[in-house]
Design a protein around this motif. Sequence first.
Motif, PDB file in Angstrom:
ATOM      1  N   HIS A 251      47.710  30.122  45.347  1.00 29.65           N
ATOM      2  CA  HIS A 251      47.569  30.110  43.894  1.00 29.65           C
ATOM      3  C   HIS A 251      46.666  29.022  43.345  1.00 29.65           C
ATOM      4  CE1 HIS A 251      50.600  33.213  43.350  1.00 29.65           C
ATOM      5  NE2 HIS A 251      51.264  32.638  44.323  1.00 29.65           N
ATOM      6  N   THR A 252      45.994  28.317  44.216  1.00 29.79           N
ATOM      7  CA  THR A 252      45.079  27.300  43.683  1.00 29.79           C
ATOM      8  C   THR A 252      43.667  27.549  44.184  1.00 29.79           C
ATOM      9  OG1 THR A 252      45.290  25.766  45.515  1.00 29.79           O
ATOM     10  CG2 THR A 252      46.923  25.571  43.754  1.00 29.79           C
ATOM     11  N   ARG A 253      42.729  26.999  43.441  1.00 27.69           N
ATOM     12  CA  ARG A 253      41.326  27.098  43.815  1.00 27.69           C
ATOM     13  C   ARG A 253      41.130  26.475  45.193  1.00 27.69           C
ATOM     14  NH1 ARG A 253      38.103  24.353  39.442  1.00 27.69           N
ATOM     15  NH2 ARG A 253      39.058  22.530  40.386  1.00 27.69           N
TER      16      ARG A 253
ATOM     17  N   SER B 192      27.809  30.205  47.249  1.00 30.48           N
ATOM     18  CA  SER B 192      28.524  30.535  46.017  1.00 30.48           C
ATOM     19  C   SER B 192      28.757  29.277  45.196  1.00 30.48           C
ATOM     20  CB  SER B 192      29.874  31.185  46.333  1.00 30.48           C
ATOM     21  OG  SER B 192      29.671  32.404  46.977  1.00 30.48           O
TER      22      SER B 192
ATOM     23  N   MET C 165      37.460  39.011  52.954  1.00 30.60           N
ATOM     24  CA  MET C 165      38.170  38.743  51.708  1.00 30.60           C
ATOM     25  C   MET C 165      38.009  39.929  50.753  1.00 30.60           C
ATOM     26  SD  MET C 165      37.360  34.696  51.241  1.00 30.60           S
ATOM     27  CE  MET C 165      38.695  34.270  50.146  1.00 30.60           C
TER      28      MET C 165
ATOM     29  N   GLU D  65      38.314  38.586  45.183  1.00 36.80           N
ATOM     30  CA  GLU D  65      38.089  37.195  45.561  1.00 36.80           C
ATOM     31  C   GLU D  65      36.610  36.886  45.689  1.00 36.80           C
ATOM     32  OE1 GLU D  65      41.437  35.063  47.372  1.00 36.80           O
ATOM     33  OE2 GLU D  65      41.169  36.605  48.887  1.00 36.80           O
TER      34      GLU D  65
ATOM     35  N   MET E  60      34.512  34.100  43.434  1.00 34.19           N
ATOM     36  CA  MET E  60      34.279  32.900  44.236  1.00 34.19           C
ATOM     37  C   MET E  60      33.404  31.850  43.538  1.00 34.19           C
ATOM     38  SD  MET E  60      33.079  32.613  48.149  1.00 34.19           S
ATOM     39  CE  MET E  60      34.194  33.841  48.801  1.00 34.19           C
ATOM     40  N   PRO E  61      32.282  32.222  42.915  1.00 40.26           N
ATOM     41  CA  PRO E  61      31.459  31.157  42.334  1.00 40.26           C
ATOM     42  C   PRO E  61      32.002  30.631  41.016  1.00 40.26           C
ATOM     43  CG  PRO E  61      30.341  33.276  42.210  1.00 40.26           C
ATOM     44  CD  PRO E  61      31.696  33.537  42.746  1.00 40.26           C
TER      45      PRO E  61
ATOM     46  N   MET F 151      35.538  29.943  39.948  1.00 38.91           N
ATOM     47  CA  MET F 151      36.968  29.665  39.802  1.00 38.91           C
ATOM     48  C   MET F 151      37.088  28.384  39.001  1.00 38.91           C
ATOM     49  SD  MET F 151      38.939  30.513  43.280  1.00 38.91           S
ATOM     50  CE  MET F 151      38.290  31.627  44.490  1.00 38.91           C
ATOM     51  N   GLN F 152      37.343  28.521  37.704  1.00 38.37           N
ATOM     52  CA  GLN F 152      37.339  27.334  36.859  1.00 38.37           C
ATOM     53  C   GLN F 152      38.678  26.618  36.863  1.00 38.37           C
ATOM     54  OE1 GLN F 152      35.830  29.264  33.464  1.00 38.37           O
ATOM     55  NE2 GLN F 152      33.725  28.682  33.884  1.00 38.37           N
ATOM     56  N   ASP F 153      39.749  27.373  36.955  1.00 34.79           N
ATOM     57  CA  ASP F 153      41.060  26.732  36.920  1.00 34.79           C
ATOM     58  C   ASP F 153      41.447  26.272  38.322  1.00 34.79           C
ATOM     59  OD1 ASP F 153      40.987  27.707  34.370  1.00 34.79           O
ATOM     60  OD2 ASP F 153      42.068  29.541  34.901  1.00 34.79           O
ATOM     61  N   ALA F 154      42.034  25.082  38.396  1.00 33.72           N
ATOM     62  CA  ALA F 154      42.516  24.602  39.691  1.00 33.72           C
ATOM     63  C   ALA F 154      43.726  25.423  40.130  1.00 33.72           C
ATOM     64  CB  ALA F 154      42.870  23.134  39.609  1.00 33.72           C
ATOM     65  N   ILE F 155      44.596  25.743  39.170  1.00 38.30           N
ATOM     66  CA  ILE F 155      45.712  26.647  39.449  1.00 38.30           C
ATOM     67  C   ILE F 155      45.271  28.031  38.988  1.00 38.30           C
ATOM     68  CG2 ILE F 155      48.146  27.159  38.993  1.00 38.30           C
ATOM     69  CD1 ILE F 155      47.992  24.454  40.203  1.00 38.30           C
ATOM     70  N   LEU F 156      45.277  28.971  39.905  1.00 36.25           N
ATOM     71  CA  LEU F 156      44.668  30.260  39.595  1.00 36.25           C
ATOM     72  C   LEU F 156      45.634  31.188  38.864  1.00 36.25           C
ATOM     73  CD1 LEU F 156      43.030  30.798  43.073  1.00 36.25           C
ATOM     74  CD2 LEU F 156      41.961  29.856  41.028  1.00 36.25           C
TER      75      LEU F 156
ATOM     76  N   HIS G  73      46.185  34.812  38.888  1.00 37.76           N
ATOM     77  CA  HIS G  73      45.739  35.974  39.649  1.00 37.76           C
ATOM     78  C   HIS G  73      45.483  37.190  38.762  1.00 37.76           C
ATOM     79  CE1 HIS G  73      45.737  34.422  43.671  1.00 37.76           C
ATOM     80  NE2 HIS G  73      46.892  33.831  43.457  1.00 37.76           N
TER      81      HIS G  73
ATOM     82  N   LYS H  78      29.473  39.085  41.377  1.00 37.57           N
ATOM     83  CA  LYS H  78      29.717  37.674  41.587  1.00 37.57           C
ATOM     84  C   LYS H  78      28.879  36.830  40.633  1.00 37.57           C
ATOM     85  CE  LYS H  78      29.159  35.262  45.607  1.00 37.57           C
ATOM     86  NZ  LYS H  78      28.940  35.047  47.056  1.00 37.57           N
TER      87      LYS H  78
END
Lengths: 326, 502
Positions: free
Chosen positions: A195-197, A215, B349, B353, B357-358, B360-365, B367, B407
């Motif tokens: 759940h984390t980057r 990327s 993947m 995903e 991939m390029p 992902m701004q949030d550290a906690i995703l 989904h 992407k």
Amino acid sequence: MLNPKLNDGSSIARKIDSKDLFLKYSVYIVLVVLIIAFSLISPLFLSQANIGNFFRQVPTVGIATVGITMLLVTGRVDLSAGSIAAFAGTAAVFLAVKGFSPPVVILAAIVIGMFWGFINGFFIVRFKLDSFILTLGTDYMIRGIILFITNGIYVKGVPDWFYLLSNTKVGVNFIFTNTLVFAAVVIALTYVMNHTRFGRYCYAVGSNQEAARLSGINIQKHIIKVYMLEGSLAALAGVLLMSNLNVGAPSEAAGVGLFAMAAAIIGGAAFSGGVGNIPGAVVGIFTLEIFRNGLAILGLNSFIQQAVTGGIIVIAVVVDYYRRNR
Amino acid sequence: MQKRLRMAGIEKRFPGVYALRGVNLEVNAGEVHGLLGENGAGKSTLMKILGGIYPQDKGEIFINDVDCTVMTPERAQALGVGFVHQELNLAEALNVAENIFMGRMPYKNKLLGIIDYQELYRSTQAILKKLGSKVKPTDIVGTLPTAQKQLLEIGRAISLDAKIVIFDEPTTSLGNDDVAALFKIINTLKQDGVAIIYISHRLKEIFEICDHATVLRDGQYIGTVDVKSVSQNTLITMMVGRDITELFPKEYGNIGEIILEIQELSDYAGRVKSVSFYAKRGEIVGFAGLVGSGRTEIVRMLFGADPISQGTIKVRGEKVTINTPKDAINQGICLLTEDRKGQGLSLIMSVAENINMPNMQDAILKHSKLKAIAEKFRVSLRIKTASVDTAVGNLSGGNQQKVVLAKWLNTASEVFIFDEPTKGIDVGAKAEIYQIMNQLVKENKTVIMISSELPELLGMADRIYVMCEGRLTGEILKQDATQGKIMAFATVGGHHVEPKAQ
């Protein structure tokens, strides 16, 4: 043209048959069968004392396994995990004996683990080294340094609080604090991986490093971070181990890195990276440890125990081969 | 003419789907027979059945009128079925002779496995001569250029005394000169009475080299045609099942100010020599040149994938430093690499995903949010996939390219660099990729397109730069561009013509 490997079979829905099911859940099936078999053979197996014993042993290597699994997913290995554990654990005992307070001791041990992780990660990314070779080197190095400092002698005179770190009973008779720490680590890392980057970057770097780099992922920074986290987990494992042993033992935890790697692979991680998960690795380490435990209860010669454990690893990876080539 | 190969009523089922249904293929000795169809049409499966890799469920195979319905890889080899694969299977550390005769070495003493190198090199020399190749039997394969490596695959087929040779997209990684050389070899084989099955997405080549062509679509046999009496449009219609009126559906954007300006760019390896160019908003800028002329190296530097030795990069009029791909992405530059599988995607993947991939701004995703983003692109780009959770490796080439596009559309990119955007992609998907380029320039974004397919550049680019041996040798506007002009710039060498770029 499609890649021939991917062309025909894999994209098409398969009929679910018993063989597939068996292969998919083989680790779990084996674990259950083992538990049932051992409990039928020996009444001691499910006794409170033995379960307590088991739960006191597993967390150390289990925490290391969690770290190693994360590394394997990132496409890297760490053979020095055992030495990091011994170094950090012994250092923790030393500081505890000197009278430092528990938070300082634990923090210092974790910082030491991070430091060695940083060294591993830094060399690997800076000089584009194969992690297997580099950590083979640092394994000897770290172990050598701690053996030199302690002259190979146990650090004794451990204060009570240090022993109680992992040996305090929690509620029931067979759950100890180190079990709880292990559970917390498993839950935390499972969350991190899914759940984390940070976790998803592990999978991205492990499955195709170049694609990840292109990327915009800073793969060098990421790999160092992963090693630092893994190093601190190894250190934590080391502290719990020394607490268990009630002594600072610089020669302990040898081969833990390899054992943890075997457990992770049994649990579905791929040596080539990009594949694997923490719960699977936990099942892997449980399988190996229950086997060791069961054989010990049966009174098997400890040398042959080692041989049998090795055999299990071989069988497990062969099953994994069939699982991958379904 | 003798019927060398006859496959009739071939049927192959994979669980839940027909891969082939009632497919026929007849190839004469001394004929080049094109095998056409979009990705997933069943060409590979059909060839694997011929090679004995898969057994067919129904249907007959005759080679030289001998019933070979039960085919195994060994039998196929014994009957002289040879493959020239698209992806090369060579041991790079071994030499040419060892590669050609791998597994079939001549021995002085078979028991001890002592190799008769004299005999080996002599036979290899004979084959190389037939191929018109200048490499030596003792050359290490890893040091050879791609075109020469491909020759070795052909050499392997010849050394097996192949009577039927299958070329699976042999020209995807070749420059024009090498293609000409390859065609010469194919013609030699043809004159020797070898039956050749030629698989390619490049219709131009089909018309150039093939006598007949068989078209498959969705695993079904559509028909066999005499190439000389059929038009390109007819073939396309047969392949895609609908009319594609325009191969290159060029639409014009509003060309605006300069967004990207490169001055005197050089790399460390000497493959790019002091190159200057610019690109405007709403413009498709093409890069032509032979394979190895330095085009890919330029865009890789521009994207921060490789280090820059000298030169300045200005984005929106401001000088910027680009050391890593992240820097380039922050400047709104993105690169769709030529090697999608190796560099563009993580095949194991999922679609979602990869798309995220390029970015992902949030550290906690979250989904659900990431999936929604992927879902949005799946719909808007019409990515054919079971779901966004499917592994990208299971998608066809065209759909994989769309995932790469998604992407970058998912980022704030304004300069889209495509390196061989339609390599290995079928006609239908190609048109869609071009449409996306049109869309981008209409949104005032910029497209830079490297391509070895001249018709594609002529059809889509507003302005074409031509490279030769690391230098920019020409700049041609769309209205002035012809294949002849481009080839002149691409082959004439940097010192004859001064770079015209500002």
